[in-house]
Design an enzyme around this catalytic site. Structure first.
Site, PDB file in Angstrom:
ATOM      1  N   HIS A 375       0.793  -1.173   0.021  1.00  0.00           N
ATOM      2  CA  HIS A 375       0.115  -0.004  -0.222  1.00  0.00           C
ATOM      3  C   HIS A 375       0.740   1.260   0.013  1.00  0.00           C
ATOM      4  CE1 HIS A 375      -3.829  -2.029   0.976  1.00  0.00           C
ATOM      5  NE2 HIS A 375      -3.125  -2.836   1.397  1.00  0.00           N
ATOM      6  N   LYS A 567      -9.083  13.680   4.446  1.00  0.00           N
ATOM      7  CA  LYS A 567      -8.176  12.638   4.609  1.00  0.00           C
ATOM      8  C   LYS A 567      -7.250  12.936   5.647  1.00  0.00           C
ATOM      9  CE  LYS A 567      -7.013  13.744   0.252  1.00  0.00           C
ATOM     10  NZ  LYS A 567      -7.218  12.597  -0.537  1.00  0.00           N
ATOM     11  N   ARG A 568      -6.181  11.849   5.980  1.00  0.00           N
ATOM     12  CA  ARG A 568      -5.330  11.937   7.050  1.00  0.00           C
ATOM     13  C   ARG A 568      -4.349  13.181   6.674  1.00  0.00           C
ATOM     14  NH1 ARG A 568      -4.524   8.371  11.235  1.00  0.00           N
ATOM     15  NH2 ARG A 568      -2.856   9.258  11.495  1.00  0.00           N
ATOM     16  N   LYS A 573       0.178  14.346   0.915  1.00  0.00           N
ATOM     17  CA  LYS A 573      -1.084  14.856   0.572  1.00  0.00           C
ATOM     18  C   LYS A 573      -1.386  16.360  -0.109  1.00  0.00           C
ATOM     19  CE  LYS A 573      -2.987  10.806   3.171  1.00  0.00           C
ATOM     20  NZ  LYS A 573      -3.552   9.878   2.161  1.00  0.00           N
ATOM     21  N   THR A 675      -8.784   6.296  -1.671  1.00  0.00           N
ATOM     22  CA  THR A 675     -10.179   5.617  -1.768  1.00  0.00           C
ATOM     23  C   THR A 675     -11.390   6.897  -1.486  1.00  0.00           C
ATOM     24  OG1 THR A 675      -9.880   4.873   0.647  1.00  0.00           O
ATOM     25  CG2 THR A 675      -9.675   3.268  -1.287  1.00  0.00           C
ATOM     26  N   LYS A 679     -15.060   7.634  -2.977  1.00  0.00           N
ATOM     27  CA  LYS A 679     -16.393   8.265  -2.287  1.00  0.00           C
ATOM     28  C   LYS A 679     -16.753   9.483  -2.722  1.00  0.00           C
ATOM     29  CE  LYS A 679     -14.159   5.309   1.390  1.00  0.00           C
ATOM     30  NZ  LYS A 679     -13.451   5.672   2.409  1.00  0.00           N
TER      31      LYS A 679
HETATM   32  C1  26Q Z   1       3.204   0.591  10.473  1.00  0.00           C
HETATM   33  C2  26Q Z   1       4.343   0.055  11.436  1.00  0.00           C
HETATM   34  C3  26Q Z   1       4.102   0.796  12.642  1.00  0.00           C
HETATM   35  C4  26Q Z   1       3.154   1.599  12.888  1.00  0.00           C
HETATM   36  C5  26Q Z   1       1.949   1.954  12.010  1.00  0.00           C
HETATM   37  C6  26Q Z   1       2.357   1.243  10.904  1.00  0.00           C
HETATM   38  C7  26Q Z   1       1.178   1.594   9.702  1.00  0.00           C
HETATM   39  C8  26Q Z   1      -0.042   1.912   9.956  1.00  0.00           C
HETATM   40  C9  26Q Z   1      -0.821   1.936   9.064  1.00  0.00           C
HETATM   41  C10 26Q Z   1       1.540   1.821   8.562  1.00  0.00           C
HETATM   42  C11 26Q Z   1       0.625   2.430   7.600  1.00  0.00           C
HETATM   43  C12 26Q Z   1      -0.785   2.446   7.850  1.00  0.00           C
HETATM   44  C13 26Q Z   1      -1.538   2.688   6.922  1.00  0.00           C
HETATM   45  C14 26Q Z   1      -1.408   2.949   5.531  1.00  0.00           C
HETATM   46  C15 26Q Z   1      -2.468   3.497   4.715  1.00  0.00           C
HETATM   47  O1  26Q Z   1      -3.547   3.666   5.121  1.00  0.00           O
HETATM   48  N1  26Q Z   1      -2.196   3.368   3.248  1.00  0.00           N
HETATM   49  C16 26Q Z   1      -3.244   3.880   2.377  1.00  0.00           C
HETATM   50  O2  26Q Z   1      -3.846   2.526   1.750  1.00  0.00           O
HETATM   51  C17 26Q Z   1      -4.960   2.839   0.892  1.00  0.00           C
HETATM   52  C18 26Q Z   1      -5.851   1.749   0.654  1.00  0.00           C
HETATM   53  O3  26Q Z   1      -4.777   1.019  -0.195  1.00  0.00           O
HETATM   54  C19 26Q Z   1      -4.525   3.655  -0.148  1.00  0.00           C
HETATM   55  O4  26Q Z   1      -5.706   4.251  -0.897  1.00  0.00           O
HETATM   56  C20 26Q Z   1      -3.780   5.004   0.345  1.00  0.00           C
HETATM   57  O5  26Q Z   1      -3.213   5.476  -0.815  1.00  0.00           O
HETATM   58  C21 26Q Z   1      -2.538   4.451   1.191  1.00  0.00           C
HETATM   59  O6  26Q Z   1      -2.009   5.603   1.506  1.00  0.00           O
END
Ligand code: 26Q
Length: 833
Positions: A375, A567-568, A573, A675, A679
């Site tokens: 991702h 979004k975050r 972004k 995503t 929406k």
């Molecule tokens: C990893 C290690 C330690 C702590 C936290 C994490 C961690 C947690 C969540 C790293 C990344 C995430 C989330 C990532 C995320 O939401 N990515 C998004 O995924 C979506 C679904 O595929 C995409 O549409 C977005 O582009 C992408 O940014």
């Protein structure tokens, strides 16, 4: 799904059974009152809104459970291939209305509520959403659970039952502050605890080698700490079908045995400590974008849920078959990013150490069962863990990883003869500066398939972070473009639009086949439809305006263009690109009050990781600009800036229907897919966006004329950076840009404080890693086009209708069908009721 805790199938007396499960208004009423009375000991006159919500939830759950039992029995009988979706996050959002929609009883429930004199909306509002995810990745997992059930694919979602999900965001003096999310405080009626369905998970300790009775050399892991993972099941209802799948989340507990043991030997505090340590594992969701350094607990969480889930799969398999030889035929395991990639090592350990299989067979099973979704392209987001931590926490897994690596690198050396640099890059161990385990490499080596989440992202994956793997195994790589569920993001969140679409198309088939929306195209020019379309949008804007009036300080005017970026918060972004445009508009109005503009309300929403300073400063800047702009009578007719606090699934559902313009303005090559973009567009917003992530495909689908494109492409951005990007030259070369940056730095938005936003403005001028300045002019010009387009309502509504009409591809049903066809090779198993 063939669970030891499977409820019995009683054949109850029919009338009684109807009360428990009947779908019509009268049975719903009866059941609701029964649940209020018998489950909660309340009656209508004294019930609180939360009591009413709980009774409603149990009433709906009963109806789902009936279908769930039928589903579980059918799945067990047919021994169907089952998809196991492993994800550290499931960002489900509120259940109640979604389940009513999927059961097809929303109308009956509203009527039942009305007849009982209840405020249906207030009951719906009372639900606390389970925020068990950070953002896109977690919400994607939830959309996929909805689509798996709707497509009747046997599936189990496996994850962690965090006691505290993503923090609640409260804005204090313009700054984000975090409040603990106590979603379980009032109980969770949707989950069913399975106290007997629990697995031991070890940590620490050492390994021992021995010769088994067959004379084979074996390893035994002797952990120093064992915790218990207890299953909590949430039924996931498919739309318009009888299938109900299972989301199984694990809660960590101390095994009962060992605190009693410790009590007996007198180490009371030692026992309490170990109990706390065990219970800590599933306590809290980690935010992303935080430095992972030292986050030992995060690795523990990952191993914890992976181990429980795999042990559960082995239990299910051994309950049907005598052996595990066909494990990979029964289960398709999908790893949602690298967070569950320990599954590769853990499945090997379980098969070899506990099931006494030999390496080759265990490896065959593992590499045919696992599949990996990536991702991210941001190198800093690629997960690695120090070897030292592994040694301490998971010594056996480290041994297995070393052995996987040894065998793998031998293959690499043969495949890329003489290329030791490549061997070093592909190794599961990063040897540079403190040895670290590369989780993406582990997942890639241990998986049958690797996929990106949008066409552009998959291409970039193959050319950048996963290039070596692509060159070795091109056949392993696939693209599966993300999608979102139209049930939640249209039917639940935008009922007026759903009704209009159904009326226009003649039926509601579009909800299970989103390509049916194409029918709207024929009438995109039709004035009657355009008028109805505008009325729906305006009503949604009015709803949002009222909500913002209560929760964000003031009520925006629904006649203005609602320009939304939700979004975050992250520099890539580029919320600050949006802000620079706003500041530039503000200056323009101040300098020439007669400038021709379209009145706009800019709405921002999103959480910043608690430790991400720059993201928090961006939130402060949104609020600071809002404070000045919204209190300046000279610009108020033209410009308003609002921050919607606590952007989550529930609040997202208020935003998507009300947006005229969707901001998808990340630096090209950085957003894997996005995503939210889907929406918004499904709800008739037009997009202003870069050629990034799924924007590329959205634009191709809706038509280039119906999408506001700006900015550099990914290759252009890459090339410009390679040539040496100098943001200060851009800054000095563009008057509008310079004056906008300067105005922020001047202290106008910070009560004269010229230091407050300096980290941000300095960063832009001197470093600008996400090329905000480079894209500024193109963005401003494009926004000018948006302004003009909005002033031609027929043209605008036509584009809006065409956006919705052409979003068929972005249903998560299509994504799941792609996974089924290209990766899982699973088959639907319909449940007859
Ligand atoms: C990893 C290690 C330690 C702590 C936290 C994490 C961690 C947690 C969540 C790293 C990344 C995430 C989330 C990532 C995320 O939401 N990515 C998004 O995924 C979506 C679904 O595929 C995409 O549409 C977005 O582009 C992408 O940014």
């Amino acid at each position: 799904m063939n669970d030891t805790a499977e409820p019995e199938t009683a054949e109850p007396d029919n009338a009684l059974h109807q009360t428990r499960t009947g779908l019509d208004r009268d049975h719903l009423k009866r059941a609701f009152l029964d649940n209020l009375f018998y489950l909660q000991g309340r009656f209508l006159e004294v019930a609180t809104t939360n009591d009413l919500y709980q009774a409603a939830a149990y009433t709906v759950r009963d109806r789902m459970l009936e279908r769930w039992i039928k589903t579980a029995q059918t799945y067990k009988k047919t021994n169907a291939r089952t998809v196991c979706y492993l994800s550290a996050e499931f960002l489900l959002g509120p259940h109640l209305v979604n389940n009513l929609v999927n059961l097809g009883i929303l109308e009956a429930a509203c009527e039942a509520g009305a007849e009982l004199g209840l405020d249906f909306d207030a009951i719906v509002e009372a639900e606390e959403e389970p925020g068990l995810g950070n953002g896109g990745l977690g919400r994607l997992a939830a959309c996929y659970m909805d689509s798996l059930a709707t497509l009747q694919i046997p599936a189990i979602g496996y994850g962690i039952r965090y006691e505290f999900g993503i923090f609640d965001q409260v804005i204090v003096d313009g700054w984000q502050t975090e409040r603990g999310d106590t979603w379980l405080r009032t109980g969770n009626p949707w989950e069913i605890p399975r106290p007997k369905l629990a697995f031991p998970v070890g940590f620490g300790g050492h390994t021992e080698h021995y010769t088994d009775t067959q004379g084979a050399l074996r390893t035994r892991w002797v952990p120093s700490l064992v915790v218990n993972g207890v299953a909590y099941d949430t039924p996931i209802m498919g739309y318009g079908v009888g299938n109900v799948n299972l989301l199984r989340l694990w809660k960590s507990e101390a095994p009962e045995s060992f605190d009693f043991q410790a009590f007996n030997v007198g180490d009371y505090y030692g026992a309490v400590h170990e109990k706390m340590e065990a219970e800590t594992i599933s306590k809290v969701l980690y935010p992303n974008d935080e430095p992972v350094a030292g986050k030992e607990l995060r690795l523990k969480q990952q191993y914890f849920f992976v181990s429980c889930s795999l042990q559960d799969m082995l239990r299910l398999q051994l309950g049907i078959a005598w052996d595990l030889d066909s494990f990979h035929e029964k289960f398709a395991i999908q790893l949602n990013d690298t967070h569950p990639s320990l599954a590769v090592a853990e499945l090997m350990r379980l098969l070899m150490d506990e099931q006494l299989m030999d390496w080759d067979q265990a490896w065959h099973i593992t590499t045919n069962a696992c599949h990996f979704t990536n991702h991210t392209l941001l190198p800093e987001a690629l997960e690695t863990w120090s070897v030292e931590l592994f040694e301490r926490l998971l010594p056996r897994h480290l041994e297995i990883i070393y052995e996987i690596n040894r065998r793998f690198l031998d293959q690499v050396r043969v495949h890329f003869f003489g290329d030791e640099a490549r061997v070093a890059r592909m190794s599961l161990i990063d040897e540079g500066g403190g040895r670290r385990v590369r989780m993406a490499n582990l997942a890639a080596v241990g998986s049958k398939a690797i996929n990106g989440v949008a066409a552009l992202h998959t291409e970039l994956l193959k050319n950048t972070v996963m290039r070596d793997f692509y060159e070795m195994w091109p056949e392993k790589f696939h693209n599966v473009t993300n999608g979102v569920t139209p049930r939640r993001f249209v039917a639940v969140s935008n009922p007026r639009l759903a009704a209009l679409i159904t009326e226009t198309c003649g039926d509601d088939r579009w909800l299970s086949d989103l390509t049916c929306l194409k029918q709207l195209e024929e009438q995109a020019e039709d004035h009657a439809l355009q008028t109805a379309w505008r009325e729906v949008k305006t009503a949604a804007k009015q709803d949002l305006a009222n909500w913002l009036g209560k929760h964000a300080g003031f009520t925006p005017d629904p006649e203005t263009l609602f320009d939304v970026q939700a979004k975050r918060i992250h520099e890539y972004k580029r919320q600050h690109l949006n802000l620079l445009h706003i500041v530039w508009l503000y200056e323009q109005i101040k300098q020439s009050p007669n400038v021709e503009l379209t009145p706009r309300t800019f709405i921002f929403g999103g959480k910043a990781a608690p430790g991400y300073f720059m993201a928090k400063l961006i939130i402060k800047l949104v609020n600071a600009i809002g404070e000045v702009v919204n209190n300046d009578p000279q610009v108020n007719g033209w410009l308003r800036v609002l921050f919607m606090p606590d952007f989550n699934v529930k609040n997202g559902q208020r935003l998507y229907p009300a947006a005229d313009l969707s901001e998808q303005i990340s630096m090209a090559g950085k957003e894997a897919s996005g995503t939210g973009n889907m929406k918004f567009s499904m709800n008739g917003a037009l997009t202003i966006g870069t050629l990034d992530g799924a924007n590329v495909e959205i634009r191709d689908e809706v038509g280039h004329d119906n999408f506001f494109l700006f900015g550099m492409t990914a290759p252009e951005a890459q090339q410009r950076q390679a040539e040496g990007y100098r943001p200060w030259e851009v800054y000095h070369g563009n008057h509008a840009l310079k004056s906008a940056v300067d105005l922020i730095a001047s202290g106008l938005f910070s009560h004269g404080d010229t230091e407050l936003f300096r980290p941000l403005t300095d960063n832009l001028i001197h470093s600008d890693p996400f090329m905000v300045l480079a894209d500024f002019q193109s963005y401003v010009d494009c926004q000018h086009e948006v302004d003009r387009a909005y002033r031609a309502p027929h043209h605008w509504h036509r584009m809006s209708i065409l956006n919705t009409a052409r979003m068929g591809k972005f249903s998560s049903d299509r994504s799941i069908q792609d996974y089924v066809d290209k990766i899982w090779h699973a088959a639907p198993l319909p449940i007859d009721l």
